[in-house]
Motif scaffolding. Structure first.
Motif, PDB file in Angstrom:
ATOM      1  N   THR A   1      13.405   7.654  -8.254  1.00 57.49           N
ATOM      2  CA  THR A   1      12.251   8.013  -7.418  1.00 57.49           C
ATOM      3  C   THR A   1      12.637   9.281  -6.678  1.00 57.49           C
ATOM      4  N   SER A   2      11.678   9.815  -5.913  1.00 62.46           N
ATOM      5  CA  SER A   2      12.000  11.051  -5.204  1.00 62.46           C
ATOM      6  C   SER A   2      13.059  10.791  -4.125  1.00 62.46           C
ATOM      7  N   SER A   3      13.195   9.535  -3.684  1.00 64.58           N
ATOM      8  CA  SER A   3      14.212   9.265  -2.640  1.00 64.58           C
ATOM      9  C   SER A   3      15.620   9.132  -3.197  1.00 64.58           C
TER      10      SER A   3
ATOM     11  N   ASP B   1       6.848   4.152   0.112  1.00 57.77           N
ATOM     12  CA  ASP B   1       6.824   5.071  -1.028  1.00 57.77           C
ATOM     13  C   ASP B   1       7.094   4.246  -2.290  1.00 57.77           C
ATOM     14  N   SER B   2       7.184   4.899  -3.448  1.00 57.01           N
ATOM     15  CA  SER B   2       7.306   4.103  -4.675  1.00 57.01           C
ATOM     16  C   SER B   2       8.576   3.247  -4.700  1.00 57.01           C
ATOM     17  N   LEU B   3       9.676   3.764  -4.147  1.00 59.84           N
ATOM     18  CA  LEU B   3      10.914   2.965  -4.156  1.00 59.84           C
ATOM     19  C   LEU B   3      10.764   1.732  -3.258  1.00 59.84           C
TER      20      LEU B   3
ATOM     21  N   VAL C   1       8.251  20.289   2.290  1.00 60.34           N
ATOM     22  CA  VAL C   1       7.462  19.982   1.080  1.00 60.34           C
ATOM     23  C   VAL C   1       8.117  18.857   0.275  1.00 60.34           C
ATOM     24  N   HIS C   2       7.301  18.263  -0.591  1.00 58.99           N
ATOM     25  CA  HIS C   2       7.777  17.222  -1.512  1.00 58.99           C
ATOM     26  C   HIS C   2       8.433  17.914  -2.720  1.00 58.99           C
ATOM     27  N   PRO C   3       9.503  17.322  -3.288  1.00 58.82           N
ATOM     28  CA  PRO C   3      10.166  17.977  -4.436  1.00 58.82           C
ATOM     29  C   PRO C   3       9.357  17.943  -5.743  1.00 58.82           C
ATOM     30  N   GLU C   4       8.127  17.398  -5.725  1.00 61.65           N
ATOM     31  CA  GLU C   4       7.240  17.572  -6.888  1.00 61.65           C
ATOM     32  C   GLU C   4       6.602  18.959  -6.862  1.00 61.65           C
ATOM     33  N   CYS C   5       6.841  19.721  -5.768  1.00 63.89           N
ATOM     34  CA  CYS C   5       6.348  21.111  -5.729  1.00 63.89           C
ATOM     35  C   CYS C   5       7.280  21.969  -6.588  1.00 63.89           C
TER      36      CYS C   5
ATOM     37  N   GLY D   1       0.832  -1.222   0.000  1.00 64.70           N
ATOM     38  CA  GLY D   1       0.000   0.000   0.000  1.00 64.70           C
ATOM     39  C   GLY D   1       0.854   1.254   0.000  1.00 64.70           C
ATOM     40  N   HIS D   2       0.625   2.123  -0.982  1.00 62.88           N
ATOM     41  CA  HIS D   2       1.397   3.391  -1.025  1.00 62.88           C
ATOM     42  C   HIS D   2       0.910   4.310   0.103  1.00 62.88           C
ATOM     43  N   HIS D   3       1.840   5.120   0.610  1.00 62.29           N
ATOM     44  CA  HIS D   3       1.530   6.039   1.709  1.00 62.29           C
ATOM     45  C   HIS D   3       0.357   6.978   1.399  1.00 62.29           C
TER      46      HIS D   3
ATOM     47  N   SER E   1      11.558  13.491  -0.181  1.00 63.33           N
ATOM     48  CA  SER E   1      10.599  12.482  -0.637  1.00 63.33           C
ATOM     49  C   SER E   1       9.561  12.199   0.448  1.00 63.33           C
ATOM     50  N   THR E   2       8.568  11.434   0.052  1.00 60.39           N
ATOM     51  CA  THR E   2       7.519  11.014   0.986  1.00 60.39           C
ATOM     52  C   THR E   2       8.154  10.374   2.228  1.00 60.39           C
ATOM     53  N   LYS E   3       9.112   9.471   1.983  1.00 62.41           N
ATOM     54  CA  LYS E   3       9.770   8.771   3.094  1.00 62.41           C
ATOM     55  C   LYS E   3      10.508   9.774   3.989  1.00 62.41           C
TER      56      LYS E   3
HETATM   57  P1  13P Z   1       7.183   8.962  -3.812  1.00 63.46           P
HETATM   58  O1  13P Z   1       6.401   7.828  -3.248  1.00 63.46           O
HETATM   59  O2  13P Z   1       8.381   8.497  -4.591  1.00 63.46           O
HETATM   60  O3  13P Z   1       7.554  10.032  -2.832  1.00 63.46           O
HETATM   61  O4  13P Z   1       6.261   9.642  -4.928  1.00 63.46           O
HETATM   62  C1  13P Z   1       5.231  10.478  -4.600  1.00 63.46           C
HETATM   63  C2  13P Z   1       4.099  10.321  -5.512  1.00 63.46           C
HETATM   64  O5  13P Z   1       3.583  11.274  -6.025  1.00 63.46           O
HETATM   65  C3  13P Z   1       3.608   9.003  -5.759  1.00 63.46           C
HETATM   66  O6  13P Z   1       2.620   9.061  -6.694  1.00 63.46           O
END
Ligand code: 13P
Ligand code: SF4
Length: 369
Positions: free
Chosen positions: A162-164, A63-65, A256-260, A46-48, A273-275
């Motif tokens: 991934t973001s990590s 997280d995705s990784l 913040v997450h680096p997707e910002c 399950g993703h966070h 990253s999320t983690k």
């Molecule tokens: P991460 O799980 O790699 O942080 O990615 C965030 C995300 O947007 C997943 O869809």
């Protein structure tokens, strides 16, 4: 077939009406029973960003990784019921053995960012970039991309990130080629390259709609080509949100997450990253104050897990990721009841050739992650 084509095709079936009539207690009881019955034959990552009603049944959260790694490591489960979005389930299918079946409880759980780069656009764009720069470009793709894009990257010597691990992977990429094409998220690409000391003036944006660069300087100077894609959740955190928090709660730490966007990351106290976000808040002192810029299901979970800290969303009007939210308790139960009847519903199958090429890109990352 992309997610939109799939849900419009005859293969897609909507949730049967009877699942809408079941009480939560009944669904929780049934899911628990089926999990018990299948034991190790069934695995639920399950993703966070998933809802709590789903996360309570996850065998692993991550997280995705992390989810890519646990899927690769699990050789026992016959059925992997993936609670996340389509590209993650594709990755799980690529990394698992042929006898393991990956199921996505709702095919509408796509990702708008992954849909911002399709194969045709990418091949056409890459050819134009090569016409400009010659053979000096290595493609890197965020795992938030379709299997076809991962395969394209694998065929061209590149890797997933991934973001990590984006920073580590970008460093590696520069040992391979002079320039990097980073897709599909321009923000993760820009924020990571900036952290490595590459000036913004050496980053050009590639617009896949107009098939051209958005760049004002001398193209020869360009080190990083950023695909013009973004996350429709994380782009909702703005400079205005930051100004508001600074004005009303000046002692809050903003993470913040680096997707910002670059501007938002720049004005925040920390980004990761999320983690990284989860770990930073866990380690923070009791009484500390945080405004978090990431997906809302996760922010709500962090708030509940840390009653000793003052935590808010950086954007008070923020919603959860709508496609992540497609996976809910009724869809999870439906997928599991079908398995109980011996039917595999919503299996994610990546074709052999695409899987083979994507694996090259994923393995280059997993070897370094
Ligand atoms: P991460 O799980 O790699 O942080 O990615 C965030 C995300 O947007 C997943 O869809
Ligand atoms: Fe895609 Fe963004 Fe949702 Fe992640 S949070 S699944 S990147 S739209």
């Amino acid at each position: 077939m992309n997610v939109l084509d799939l849900i419009q095709s005859e293969k897609h079936q909507g949730l049967p009406e009877r699942y809408r009539e079941l009480s939560t207690e009944e669904m929780v009881r049934r899911v628990s029973e089926i999990k018990e019955k299948f034991g190790n034959k069934l695995y639920i990552p399950g993703h966070h960003y998933q809802k709590d009603e789903v996360i309570q049944f996850a065998d692993t959260t991550g997280d995705s990784l992390q989810l890519a790694q646990v899927s690769a490591a699990n050789k026992e489960a016959e059925y992997i019921v993936f609670c996340g979005v389509h590209f993650m389930a594709e990755t799980a299918d690529i990394l698992t053995d042929d006898n393991q079946k990956v199921i996505l409880p709702d095919m509408r759980a796509g990702c708008s960012m992954a849909d911002m780069a399709n194969l045709e656009q990418t091949e056409r764009g890459f050819n134009k970039m090569k016409a400009e720069f010659g053979d000096t470009i290595l493609p890197l793709t965020y795992v938030n991309s379709t299997a076809e894009i991962k395969a394209f990257v694998g065929r061209n010597g590149g890797a997933t990130v991934t973001s990590s691990n984006a920073k580590k992977m970008l460093e590696w990429a520069f040992t391979q080629k002079e320039r990097i094409l980073f897709l599909p998220d321009q923000h993760l690409g820009r924020n990571t390259a900036y952290d490595l000391g590459i000036p913004l003036e050496q980053m050009a944006v590639w617009n896949p709609i107009s098939d051209s660069f958005e760049y004002e300087g001398d193209l020869e100077e360009v080190k990083v080509i950023l695909w013009k894609g973004h996350c429709s959740v994380h782009e909702n955190f703005t400079v205005e949100n930051i100004k508001e928090i600074r004005a009303t709660k000046p002692d809050m730490n903003i993470i913040v997450h680096p997707e910002c966007s670059r501007e938002v990351v720049e004005l925040s106290d920390d980004a990761g990253s999320t983690k990284y976000i989860i770990e930073t808040i866990s380690k923070a002192e009791a009484g500390s104050k945080w405004a978090i810029g990431t997906e809302m299901n996760l922010v709500n979970r962090i708030i509940n897990d840390h009653p000793d800290k003052e935590i808010v969303s950086l954007n008070p009007a923020m919603c959860p990721c709508l496609t992540m939210n497609r996976i809910d308790l009724p869809h999870l139960l439906w997928a599991l009841e079908e398995l109980e009847k011996g039917k595999v519903h919503n299996q994610i199958i990546v074709s052999e050739q695409v899987a083979e090429d994507s694996l090259k890109a994923l393995e280059r990352m997993l070897a370094r992650a």
